[in-house]
Design a protein around this motif. Structure first.
Motif, PDB file in Angstrom:
ATOM      1  N   SER A  53       0.801  -1.321  -0.144  1.00  0.00           N
ATOM      2  CA  SER A  53      -0.036  -0.037   0.188  1.00  0.00           C
ATOM      3  C   SER A  53       0.888   1.211   0.003  1.00  0.00           C
ATOM      4  O   SER A  53       1.889   1.129   0.266  1.00  0.00           O
ATOM      5  CB  SER A  53      -0.917  -0.067   1.310  1.00  0.00           C
ATOM      6  OG  SER A  53      -0.308   0.183   2.419  1.00  0.00           O
ATOM      7  N   HIS A  99       6.492  -5.955   1.532  1.00  0.00           N
ATOM      8  CA  HIS A  99       7.297  -7.190   2.187  1.00  0.00           C
ATOM      9  C   HIS A  99       8.122  -7.392   1.345  1.00  0.00           C
ATOM     10  O   HIS A  99       7.922  -7.595  -0.054  1.00  0.00           O
ATOM     11  CB  HIS A  99       6.167  -8.021   2.816  1.00  0.00           C
ATOM     12  CG  HIS A  99       5.244  -8.756   1.579  1.00  0.00           C
ATOM     13  ND1 HIS A  99       5.851  -9.893   0.985  1.00  0.00           N
ATOM     14  CD2 HIS A  99       4.017  -8.642   1.121  1.00  0.00           C
ATOM     15  CE1 HIS A  99       5.186 -10.447   0.205  1.00  0.00           C
ATOM     16  NE2 HIS A  99       4.033  -9.638   0.382  1.00  0.00           N
ATOM     17  N   HIS A 159       7.994  -7.710   6.672  1.00  0.00           N
ATOM     18  CA  HIS A 159       7.169  -6.497   6.431  1.00  0.00           C
ATOM     19  C   HIS A 159       7.773  -5.252   6.874  1.00  0.00           C
ATOM     20  O   HIS A 159       8.499  -5.200   8.075  1.00  0.00           O
ATOM     21  CB  HIS A 159       5.961  -6.798   7.263  1.00  0.00           C
ATOM     22  CG  HIS A 159       4.910  -7.799   6.429  1.00  0.00           C
ATOM     23  ND1 HIS A 159       5.265  -8.973   6.456  1.00  0.00           N
ATOM     24  CD2 HIS A 159       3.794  -7.419   5.800  1.00  0.00           C
ATOM     25  CE1 HIS A 159       4.435  -9.746   5.725  1.00  0.00           C
ATOM     26  NE2 HIS A 159       3.517  -8.762   5.244  1.00  0.00           N
ATOM     27  N   CYS A 163       7.471  -0.671   6.712  1.00  0.00           N
ATOM     28  CA  CYS A 163       6.908   0.545   6.393  1.00  0.00           C
ATOM     29  C   CYS A 163       8.048   1.362   6.172  1.00  0.00           C
ATOM     30  O   CYS A 163       8.869   1.848   7.205  1.00  0.00           O
ATOM     31  CB  CYS A 163       5.930   0.972   7.628  1.00  0.00           C
ATOM     32  SG  CYS A 163       5.094   2.387   7.174  1.00  0.00           S
ATOM     33  N   ASP A 189       8.828  -5.420  10.927  1.00  0.00           N
ATOM     34  CA  ASP A 189       8.208  -6.235  11.870  1.00  0.00           C
ATOM     35  C   ASP A 189       9.300  -6.809  12.591  1.00  0.00           C
ATOM     36  O   ASP A 189       9.007  -8.077  13.269  1.00  0.00           O
ATOM     37  CB  ASP A 189       7.328  -7.462  11.429  1.00  0.00           C
ATOM     38  CG  ASP A 189       7.777  -8.158   9.972  1.00  0.00           C
ATOM     39  OD1 ASP A 189       9.140  -7.802   9.785  1.00  0.00           O
ATOM     40  OD2 ASP A 189       7.352  -8.968   9.325  1.00  0.00           O
ATOM     41  N   HIS A 196       8.126  -4.506  15.428  1.00  0.00           N
ATOM     42  CA  HIS A 196       6.857  -4.311  15.589  1.00  0.00           C
ATOM     43  C   HIS A 196       5.869  -5.160  15.219  1.00  0.00           C
ATOM     44  O   HIS A 196       6.370  -6.097  14.186  1.00  0.00           O
ATOM     45  CB  HIS A 196       6.549  -2.830  15.155  1.00  0.00           C
ATOM     46  CG  HIS A 196       7.452  -1.527  15.221  1.00  0.00           C
ATOM     47  ND1 HIS A 196       7.320  -1.025  16.599  1.00  0.00           N
ATOM     48  CD2 HIS A 196       8.510  -1.138  14.875  1.00  0.00           C
ATOM     49  CE1 HIS A 196       8.054  -0.007  16.448  1.00  0.00           C
ATOM     50  NE2 HIS A 196       9.130  -0.157  15.535  1.00  0.00           N
ATOM     51  N   ASP A 197       4.884  -5.307  15.571  1.00  0.00           N
ATOM     52  CA  ASP A 197       3.739  -6.278  14.842  1.00  0.00           C
ATOM     53  C   ASP A 197       3.421  -5.827  13.343  1.00  0.00           C
ATOM     54  O   ASP A 197       3.344  -4.618  13.509  1.00  0.00           O
ATOM     55  CB  ASP A 197       2.454  -6.415  15.789  1.00  0.00           C
ATOM     56  CG  ASP A 197       2.606  -6.967  16.965  1.00  0.00           C
ATOM     57  OD1 ASP A 197       3.449  -7.878  17.218  1.00  0.00           O
ATOM     58  OD2 ASP A 197       1.830  -6.853  18.045  1.00  0.00           O
ATOM     59  N   LYS A 198       3.583  -6.814  12.620  1.00  0.00           N
ATOM     60  CA  LYS A 198       3.318  -6.069  11.165  1.00  0.00           C
ATOM     61  C   LYS A 198       1.933  -5.493  10.981  1.00  0.00           C
ATOM     62  O   LYS A 198       1.900  -4.700  10.112  1.00  0.00           O
ATOM     63  CB  LYS A 198       3.624  -7.317  10.128  1.00  0.00           C
ATOM     64  CG  LYS A 198       2.768  -8.469  10.149  1.00  0.00           C
ATOM     65  CD  LYS A 198       2.919  -9.585   9.278  1.00  0.00           C
ATOM     66  CE  LYS A 198       1.761 -10.734   9.279  1.00  0.00           C
ATOM     67  NZ  LYS A 198       2.147 -12.006   8.308  1.00  0.00           N
ATOM     68  N   GLU A 199       0.878  -5.743  11.630  1.00  0.00           N
ATOM     69  CA  GLU A 199      -0.325  -5.287  11.619  1.00  0.00           C
ATOM     70  C   GLU A 199      -0.296  -3.769  11.989  1.00  0.00           C
ATOM     71  O   GLU A 199      -1.406  -2.972  11.730  1.00  0.00           O
ATOM     72  CB  GLU A 199      -1.316  -5.913  12.343  1.00  0.00           C
ATOM     73  CG  GLU A 199      -1.755  -7.420  11.727  1.00  0.00           C
ATOM     74  CD  GLU A 199      -0.741  -8.537  12.261  1.00  0.00           C
ATOM     75  OE1 GLU A 199       0.033  -8.032  13.317  1.00  0.00           O
ATOM     76  OE2 GLU A 199      -0.729  -9.594  11.808  1.00  0.00           O
ATOM     77  N   ASP A 200       0.697  -3.217  12.674  1.00  0.00           N
ATOM     78  CA  ASP A 200       0.933  -2.001  13.257  1.00  0.00           C
ATOM     79  C   ASP A 200       1.887  -1.068  12.842  1.00  0.00           C
ATOM     80  O   ASP A 200       2.169  -0.164  13.451  1.00  0.00           O
ATOM     81  CB  ASP A 200       1.032  -2.146  14.784  1.00  0.00           C
ATOM     82  CG  ASP A 200      -0.146  -3.150  15.512  1.00  0.00           C
ATOM     83  OD1 ASP A 200      -1.094  -2.951  15.055  1.00  0.00           O
ATOM     84  OD2 ASP A 200       0.168  -3.627  16.633  1.00  0.00           O
ATOM     85  N   GLU A 256       0.849   2.327  12.333  1.00  0.00           N
ATOM     86  CA  GLU A 256       0.542   3.219  13.728  1.00  0.00           C
ATOM     87  C   GLU A 256       2.375   3.511  14.273  1.00  0.00           C
ATOM     88  O   GLU A 256       2.433   4.315  14.841  1.00  0.00           O
ATOM     89  CB  GLU A 256      -0.054   2.322  14.616  1.00  0.00           C
ATOM     90  CG  GLU A 256      -0.285   2.889  15.913  1.00  0.00           C
ATOM     91  CD  GLU A 256      -0.893   1.961  16.745  1.00  0.00           C
ATOM     92  OE1 GLU A 256      -1.089   2.241  17.982  1.00  0.00           O
ATOM     93  OE2 GLU A 256      -1.600   1.206  16.669  1.00  0.00           O
TER      94      GLU A 256
END
Length: 781
Positions: A193, A206, A213, A215, A280, A283-287, A290
């Protein structure tokens, strides 16, 4: 002729005058990093000339399939490599509608690029006349924060020189990047994204296969003459085709924010760009989005100038411990600080999942993977210039890979928990793609054990071996026991089909260094098993249960070690590098025409293998590791026999020879070797600096001063020094963190000063004599 355009300076790497032919070399030399990420010194603005783009994230890698036309059992399936990560540094610049591009400018004046090692900051400035005639002065300031190791910061300034101008900045993120060293042109990154919010932007992506993953993030602020301004932004984006062959889809992989304003002649429009990565790994990849916003918000609150001030403070703290000062020789001073600086940029010791690649964060050669260089060369530097926990983390890295090392050995037919550590690795699996290295350069296995021994004797930490180290030692000992072959002809154990540190001879029998190191490992394993059994019975019972070790097996190690064969020449009174070494035509390097050097670039591999020429210390590597096992007379005989055949075409070679030349009192020769190792990259001796720096050998440069000229050793459980000084130097000094006490050593032409910062009295040896150091008292010897 090697490269010499870097201006000598004690604290900075300085390039002056614009020369496009130097761009890729300077991108390597002025690379920056903070132990978590790093990048080559690529320009922020567009550059259409020859360049090697590179930004790297520690621990993020890709398993690129090996490119070979054949396959054999046990062969590694992939070559792991650090990836060129999505770029966050880019800023497109236009002046009156014309792109700023040094490759196309009509004229470039007063170009100056400075890597300030004292501050950990990269500076660049120039004046340029663009194609449309616009004249501007440009400055950029960039660093990767030690305080916030997921953040980098850029201040970029443009000043119209003669006329008012319309200037636009387009800071951007780009995930459509590739590696220069890709074997199959695979797609390494998949962009998930692209998004933005106000002055921030993000790309989530990723890695293929390994599924790391990441960001990539940025935020920007604009200023005119130091006053912050608000400009409307125009969002820009671009697409590339991603996916497998035959199934590629167009995906947005670029996002930019374009800002434009009129600027008066003589005034400066500057952009502050914060950027970097969250992954990741932490950090959690879902977060990740944030987390990226949280990191940017904290960095924005501080702002560029406060982050820069913190950077200077943090590097001052690094230098307070790690610096080596040299008076009277600027090139030598610049060389050692460059090496120390790059080592600290590459590895901070905070994360036991990370290690030290031979190129660090400066290029893609060697895949950014971990080699035996860490154990043989880097651990002494980190033990003595950091808290001992840093070196312990490097040992922990190998312990956590023990199961993989056992798997690696099993693939080659070894049993019973025998462990073979990889030549090249990211996650413990072997991923080197040359058989003569992967299968045969097995001496690296012994370096794992030697590092444990080196760590324990220097730090006095006796807890590592019972907690973790003995399991590694057992696995390695089991490998050596099985790798030796009993020769009924010699009535000795022999080692067949190996490659020693001298990679210019492959598939040899009885490489002396490998045999000697393996036998030492077996004896050391015997001794440490008994020590742990006696002093740490609870740990020993746990280890016995886990490994199935028996007293009979331990006894076998001792027996094999006592019966190892070592090739020896009675005529020359030296151990032979391997069987048959004297069958070669022994022509010294001095008789080799310079037109044929370096031989690894001028000769066929067949010719190299049949020659007597040695890439790096091999037999002499053993004399370095086990100096106390031999007399000075033996060292001198071996040095005089082997060094004349050594071409030093490995970055790991000059440092060992510098240490041994100093040990023999040959300071002029030691100094020559020191200059070569310390300025290997700065002067591009190997004509390859544009590919990246030789990070791991830089630790050998530190050793050349501290162990070579300073003569630091461990002797009978005490720290020992035998200081000498090159004639070219007025003085030199260094610090040693020895078991929690900081020792400062200053050597002058008149004598040597020792002091400790605090703590109990410390007894050391200086040239064989006992010296007691007390807090606040300087001792001169």
């Amino acid at each position: 002729m090697h490269l010499e355009y870097i201006i000598p300076d004690p604290w900075s790497i300085i390039e002056e005058n614009w020369n496009p032919e130097q761009v890729k070399s300077s991108e390597s030399l002025m690379s920056i990093g903070n132990g978590t990420m790093g990048q080559r010194a690529n320009f922020e603005e567009k550059y259409s000339g020859a360049t090697f783009q590179g930004s790297y994230i520690g621990g993020v890698y890709y398993p690129d399939k090996t490119r070979v036309g054949w396959w054999k059992n046990g062969y590694p399936e992939y070559f792991a490599k650090v990836l060129n990560a999505p770029s966050w540094i880019g800023i497109k610049v236009k002046v009156n509608g014309q792109s700023l591009n040094l490759h196309t400018c009509k004229e470039v004046r007063n170009f100056r690029r400075v890597l300030n090692m004292k501050e950990g900051v990269l500076y660049r400035s120039f004046e340029a006349t663009l194609i449309n005639g616009s004249k501007v002065a440009v400055k950029s300031t960039r660093f990767l924060s030690l305080a916030m190791d997921e953040i980098g910061a850029i201040k970029y300034e443009v000043k119209p020189l003669e006329e008012d101008a319309t200037i636009s900045y387009e800071p951007y993120l780009d995930s459509a990047i590739t590696n220069e060293d890709s074997n199959w042109d695979d797609q390494f990154w998949n962009t998930l994204s692209v998004s933005d919010q106000d002055h921030r932007a993000f790309i989530l992506a990723h890695t293929m296969k390994t599924q790391f993953h990441v960001c990539t993030m940025m935020s920007t602020e604009l200023y005119v003459e130091g006053r912050r301004i608000q400009l409307s932004r125009k969002r820009t984006s671009a697409s590339s085709y991603q996916g497998n062959v035959g199934n590629k889809q167009e995906t947005i992989t670029y996002i930019g924010h374009r800002y434009e304003t009129d600027v008066k002649a003589g005034e400066t429009l500057e952009i502050h760009k914060l950027g970097g990565y969250v992954s990741d790994l932490n950090h959690d990849k879902e977060d990740l989005l944030e987390a990226a916003n949280t990191v940017l918000e904290k960095a924005e609150r501080l702002g560029f100038e406060a982050l820069l001030a913190l950077q200077k403070e943090d590097w001052a703290a690094v230098w307070a411990m790690a610096d080596i000062t040299i008076e009277g020789d600027v090139k030598a001073q610049q060389g050692i600080r460059f090496n120390i600086f790059q080592l600290n940029q590459t590895y901070s010791g905070k994360d036991a999942r990370l290690n030290i690649g031979p190129k660090g964060f400066t290029g893609e050669k060697y895949g950014g993977s971990t080699y035996w260089d860490t154990e043989a060369y880097c651990i002494p530097f980190y033990m003595a210039t950091k808290d001992q926990s840093v070196a312990r983390n490097l040992l922990t890295y190998r312990y956590k890979h023990l199961d993989k090392a056992i798997e690696n050995a099993a693939k080659l037919g070894f049993t019973n928990g025998a462990a073979l550590y990889p030549m090249v690795t990211m996650n413990g699996e072997e991923c080197h793609n040359e058989w003569e290295i992967t299968f045969e350069e097995i001496h690296r296995n012994g370096s794992m054990v030697y590092a444990i021994h080196n760590y324990e004797r220097f730090t006095g930490d006796t807890s590592y071996i019972p907690e973790m180290g003995l399991e590694v030692i057992i696995g390695v000992a089991r490998f050596w026991k099985q790798r030796f072959t009993w020769s009924s002809d010699k009535e000795k154990y022999v080692m067949l089909g190996v490659t020693g540190p001298n990679e210019y001879e492959n598939n040899v029998n009885n490489n002396w260094f490998t045999n000697y190191l393996a036998a030492w490992c077996l004896e050391y394993a015997f001794a440490k098993a008994h020590d742990v059994k006696k002093e740490h019975s609870k740990d020993y019972k746990r280890i016995i249960k886990k490994t199935g070790l028996t007293d009979a097996e331990i006894a076998e190690w001792k027996d094999v070690a006592s019966k190892v064969y070592y090739p020896y020449s009675e005529k020359h009174e030296v151990f032979l590098q391997q069987d048959g070494f004297l069958d070669k035509e022994l022509i010294s390097v001095a008789d080799l025409p310079m037109s044929e050097r370096p031989i690894n670039q001028k000769w066929s591999w067949d010719r190299i293998l049949r020659s007597p020429y040695i890439k790096q210390a091999d037999t002499l590597q053993g004399f370095y590791f086990f100096e106390e096992h031999f007399t000075n007379t033996q060292l001198e005989k071996h040095f005089d026999f082997y060094e004349p055949f050594t071409v030093h075409e490995s970055s790991l070679s000059p440092c060992v020879h510098a240490i041994q030349a100093a040990k023999l009192g040959r300071m002029e020769q030691a100094y020559t070797f020191y200059l070569r190792t310390s300025r290997l990259d700065l002067d591009d001796y190997n004509k390859e600096v544009e590919e990246g720096l030789h990070i791991t050998s830089m630790a050998g440069t530190w050793m050349s001063v501290v162990e070579g000229f300073g003569g630091m050793r461990m002797r009978d459980g005490k720290l020992s020094f035998e200081p000498q000084i090159p004639d070219a130097w007025q003085s030199y000094s260094f610090n040693i963190n020895y078991r929690g006490q900081i020792i400062t050593v200053e050597v002058t032409q008149e004598g040597t000063h020792f002091s400790i910062d605090q703590g109990n009295d410390l007894t050391i040896l200086v040239s064989g004599e006992t010296v007691v150091l007390r807090e606040g008292v300087m001792v001169m010897v």
